[in-house]
Every structure is written in C-alpha cells, then in structure tokens.
Design a protein around this motif. Structure first.
Motif, PDB file in Angstrom:
ATOM      1  N   THR A  31      33.494  31.501  -2.855  1.00 42.58           N
ATOM      2  CA  THR A  31      33.161  30.851  -4.121  1.00 42.58           C
ATOM      3  C   THR A  31      33.483  31.771  -5.285  1.00 42.58           C
ATOM      4  OG1 THR A  31      31.314  29.670  -3.067  1.00 42.58           O
ATOM      5  CG2 THR A  31      31.319  29.775  -5.477  1.00 42.58           C
ATOM      6  N   GLN A  73      31.627  27.775  -8.993  1.00 42.41           N
ATOM      7  CA  GLN A  73      30.330  27.533  -9.613  1.00 42.41           C
ATOM      8  C   GLN A  73      30.441  27.980 -11.070  1.00 42.41           C
ATOM      9  OE1 GLN A  73      27.800  25.924  -8.483  1.00 42.41           O
ATOM     10  NE2 GLN A  73      28.337  25.794  -6.303  1.00 42.41           N
ATOM     11  N   TRP A  93      22.958  33.574  -8.164  1.00 44.40           N
ATOM     12  CA  TRP A  93      23.912  32.859  -7.311  1.00 44.40           C
ATOM     13  C   TRP A  93      24.140  33.552  -5.972  1.00 44.40           C
ATOM     14  CZ3 TRP A  93      25.272  28.001  -7.707  1.00 44.40           C
ATOM     15  CH2 TRP A  93      25.020  27.360  -8.913  1.00 44.40           C
TER      16      TRP A  93
END
Length: 512
Positions: A31, A73, A93
């Motif tokens: 990510t 994200q 996160w």
C-alpha cells in the motif's frame, strides 16, 4: 506462504513514479500512503497557491497510482480521523493495515525527517535518487574542506553526468562556466513569451475550496493559480520553455522588468522539486537542444549549472550542516522582518514589484530574491531566521533543503562565508543596471543622502561601515573598502546618518 505487507509513505514533494522507496513495491500486496496534514501546511504561513499546488498534485498522483493498479490510502486535510502530523498518520496506518515494513525516501526537511526518526517506528530509509549527488557522496567531497565552493563541485557533477563535455572530457566551449555571459539587461523591444497557464480541473477546484476554508489568513492571493499539477502538464510547461524561452534565458536570466514576473524563466522549479519532472531528463533535453543548434552555449550551460551545480550543491550543504546551520547569524542581526514583506506596501518600486508578484504568483526569479528582497534584508540587518521563514512561506518552489542555504548562506551571509565567498550586497545602482524599476520609483537612485534618495544606497554603505571588522579582511571586498576609505569624512558621515535614519524608521514599524 503469506507475503510481507509493506506500507510506502510518499510525501508531498516526492511525487515521482521512479521514487527510490517505491522500487520494490508489490502492487498486489503493498500500500502507498499519502497524507495532507496541518502541521506541514502551517508550520510557516505557506502561500495559499503553494498549498494548493502540493495538495492537488498529491491527489492527482494518487489517482495515477490507482490507475496503475496500486493500492493507495489517501488522507485529506479535512478527514475527521486525520491526526494532523506525518508521524501520527504513519503510526495510525501502520496499525490499521498491520504493515510489517515501512518504507520512505529521505525527506527534504530536516525537521520532518527527525520527527519521523523519533516517532518510534522501524522505517526503512531510501536514498533520494532523484538527485545526481547523494548525501554520502557530497559529504565525502566536502570532507576536510574549510570552505566549499560551488564551482569546483559543479565541475565534478559535469564530469559525473557527462553533460556538455568534449570527447577528451574537457568542457565544451573551453570553459566550465559562462556566467559572465548571463548578465545582460533587457533591451527595449525585446518581449518575453507569454506564460503558459493551466486551468483548474475538478480535483484542483476541490483543493482550492479546501485552501480557502482553512488558510484564508495566509498571505498571498489564490485566484491567479495556474500551475501544472500533473506530470503531463508539467512536461507541457517544460516543452514550451524549450521552444520559446531557453534560447534567450542565457542572456537575460539576471534581468528584471516592471510587470514582467516571468521573463525568459522556465518556472519549472516547483514542479521539479515535488517530483513532476525529472532532473536528468531536463538536462538531457537542454544538452540536446544545444547540439541541435537551437540554443547558444551560454543558455545551455547556464541552465544546466543551476540544476546540477547550484541546486545539488545547496542540498548537499543543507544535509551536511543541519541542524546547527539554521542558527547562523554572523552579523548578530536583531531587526525583525518589516511588515511590508507580507503586503508589498512600500514606495521602493523594486521591492514593491518583487514582493507584489510574489504575493500574486508565489514566484520570483533568483535575482529578484537575491539582489532585491534579499539584498534589502541583508543591508537592513534582518534576523536571518525571519527572512528564511518568509522565503519558505511565500514561494511555490521553496522547501527547506533548497531555501535555507540559499537564504541564510547566499542572501544573508549568516553562515560566515561557507556557501558564498562574500556578501551579495549592492546599492541601487545594481538594480538600475539590471532593471527598469528605478524609472518609476518615488526615490532617486542617483542620490544617496537626500530625503528622496534610494534607500539601498545609504544602507549599502552603512552595512559596510558597521561590519568592517568582519569584512575588511575579505579579499573580494578590498576594492569596495578602498572606495569607502577614499570618501571624504563628511560624505561618510552623511551616509551613516541617512542609514541610521532609515533603520530607525524600520525599528518604529514604518515603511518607506
């Protein structure tokens, strides 16, 4: 077998698909995280256009990553769960995604990098390969040198890059540097190309509304925002400069003209500094234009010198000398930054022009910064940290690694001569020679001690008088001090008194 889930934090000035920390990214597993945070947008009162540029470019970059099949994200400034800091969002996160590895490319700001190193997370750091010279390489070059000179570093970068070299390794044209051919004033009848403008799409419109809502107290107008926020538009801006600006850039890069904020400058420094353009590609394009006989050598060499010489040099100095470097104040300056730096409300036309366009466009070219607004701050004895914060706040392309050595070292000579071999101080005569600003000024550049005399003139000599103990031993200043010593005592006293009067007005909060 389960793969390791890695989280890649990309900062707002790292919007490159070739970013070093992204090299090992697994699109199926990993990510990328991008965050808009209040701490970075407000630790100095950044120009609203600068905040708009970075947030909009970040959002466009996130969309481009998604189109490449990468998981992203993205945290907006107004996200109710936003912690407000980069370390806070990385911690949040990492927990939410159960990330086992955290990857990050070196920051452009010592303050931010230190906060990330101190946040308690095991981050895997990557050298920023967008630059030609790594931090370690610069440190090795600078080792055991009492003073660093950009010229010698620049020659090393020319050899490393192979740019503008003959087959035997000698410089094209027989010289490494054609700076002496880069100082022409703009002749009458020579008009610069019209600037390229980019309209705001839906994403930028959303960011503009966000900035209006959250940063309306920051200095600078927003309605003139027209900068590229995507790689494609940044490339279009660069291509336009190659076609219409670069050929004359060499001759007129130091010139200034009333109501002409851009002249023959590329305006690509902001896009380059946030990752929308690639340094090596720009240099290759310039060299190719020279070999194709589209541009003269002084334009090609002058532009390449700014990129692989000065830009790389100040970054090296920054990371070599921080954090102590930021506290430099050779002259012991204590005068606060005048309010007119934030408003442009001054009768000095050169200052009004340079500050006014900075507020309007978040842009001024290097001579306006060095020899107008910077020169005045030097002569007036402004606290170095305050003028540094002003440059960092007001300019679209200003990030700490490039702004601080340029301002504290080159503009203010506050580092004791580590970056520049002499203070870049000048009277109004320099501004007259390189611009038309003096023609429409309330002050007379031909006068130094009268009530309507150009303030730069007496402040120049006042600066030299009050700091003679520090500067008389500088070989590059010897001729200036000989000129001072040849002046009649009465002339010296008149200049001192006029300078004292002007500085007292500043201390009283007055403009002039």
């Amino acid at each position: 077998m389960n793969k390791t889930h890695r989280l890649y934090l990309v900062l707002g000035d790292q919007l490159s698909f070739d970013l070093a920390s992204l090299k090992g990214l697994d699109a199926e597993q990993d990510t990328v995280l991008l965050v808009e945070v209040m701490e970075e947008a407000s630790h100095v009162p950044h120009h609203p256009q600068k905040i708009t540029l970075i947030f909009s470019a970040m959002r466009h970059f996130a969309e481009a990553l998604k189109q490449r099949g990468i998981r992203v994200q993205y945290v907006t400034l107004d996200d109710p769960h936003n912690s407000g800091t980069v370390p806070g969002e990385l911690r949040r996160w990492q927990t939410l995604l159960h990330a086992e590895e955290l990857h990050l490319t070196e920051c452009g700001d010592w303050r931010l990098e230190q906060s990330l190193k101190d946040c308690g997370l095991a981050i895997q750091w990557h050298s920023d390969s967008r630059f030609l010279c790594s931090r370690a390489e610069f440190s090795s070059w600078a080792k055991d040198k009492k003073q660093l000179r950009m010229e010698f570093f620049y020659r090393e970068m020319r050899r490393k890059s192979g740019l503008l070299l003959n087959g035997d390794g000698s410089p094209v044209g027989g010289s490494w540097n054609f700076d002496a051919e880069n100082r022409k004033a703009l002749p009458k009848g020579v008009s610069p190309p019209s600037p390229v403008r980019f309209s705001a799409d839906a994403i930028t419109q959303e960011v503009l509304a966000l900035v209006v809502k959250n940063f309306s107290s920051h200095y600078g107008v927003l309605d003139t925002f027209d900068y590229p926020v995507t790689h494609a538009d940044a490339q279009a801006l660069w291509d336009y400069f190659l076609d219409w600006g670069l050929a004359a850039f060499g001759d007129y890069q130091d010139t200034m003209a009333s109501d002409e904020p851009f002249l023959f400058h590329a305006r690509i420094s902001a896009a380059l500094n946030i990752g929308l353009l690639d340094l090596r590609e720009l240099c290759n394009d310039v060299e190719a234009a020279y070999w194709a006989h589209r541009i003269p050598l002084n334009a090609a060499e002058g532009f390449i010198r700014q990129l692989i010489g000065w830009r790389e040099y100040v970054r090296g100095v920054y990371w070599l000398k921080m954090p102590e470097y930021a506290g430099g104040n050779l002259f012991g300056n204590s005068r606060p930054l005048p309010e007119f730096y934030w408003t442009g409300a001054t009768k000095m036309n050169c200052m009004s022009q340079a500050i006014g366009q900075s507020l309007k466009h978040a842009y001024a070219h290097h001579i306006q910064r060095l020899m107008v607004t910077g020169n005045f701050a030097l002569l007036a004895g402004i606290v170095p940290s305050q003028i540094c914060d002003w440059y960092l706040a007001i300019y679209m392309d200003a990030f700490d690694w490039v702004e601080l050595p340029n301002t504290l070292g080159m503009v203010m000579h506050a580092d004791g001569g580590y970056v520049g071999s002499k203070p870049y101080c000048a009277s109004g005569q320099y501004i007259k020679r390189m611009s038309d600003y003096c023609r429409n000024c309330a002050y007379k550049v031909s006068e130094s001690t009268t009530h309507d005399a150009c303030p730069f003139n007496s402040l120049y000599w006042h600066f030299l008088m009050r700091h003679g103990d520090l500067l008389r031993g500088n070989q590059r200043m010897s001729m200036i001090y000989k000129n001072l010593d040849r002046m009649p005592e009465s002339r010296q006293q008149a200049l001192w008194q006029r300078g004292q009067f002007l500085l007292a007005k500043l201390d009283e909060g007055e403009s002039f």
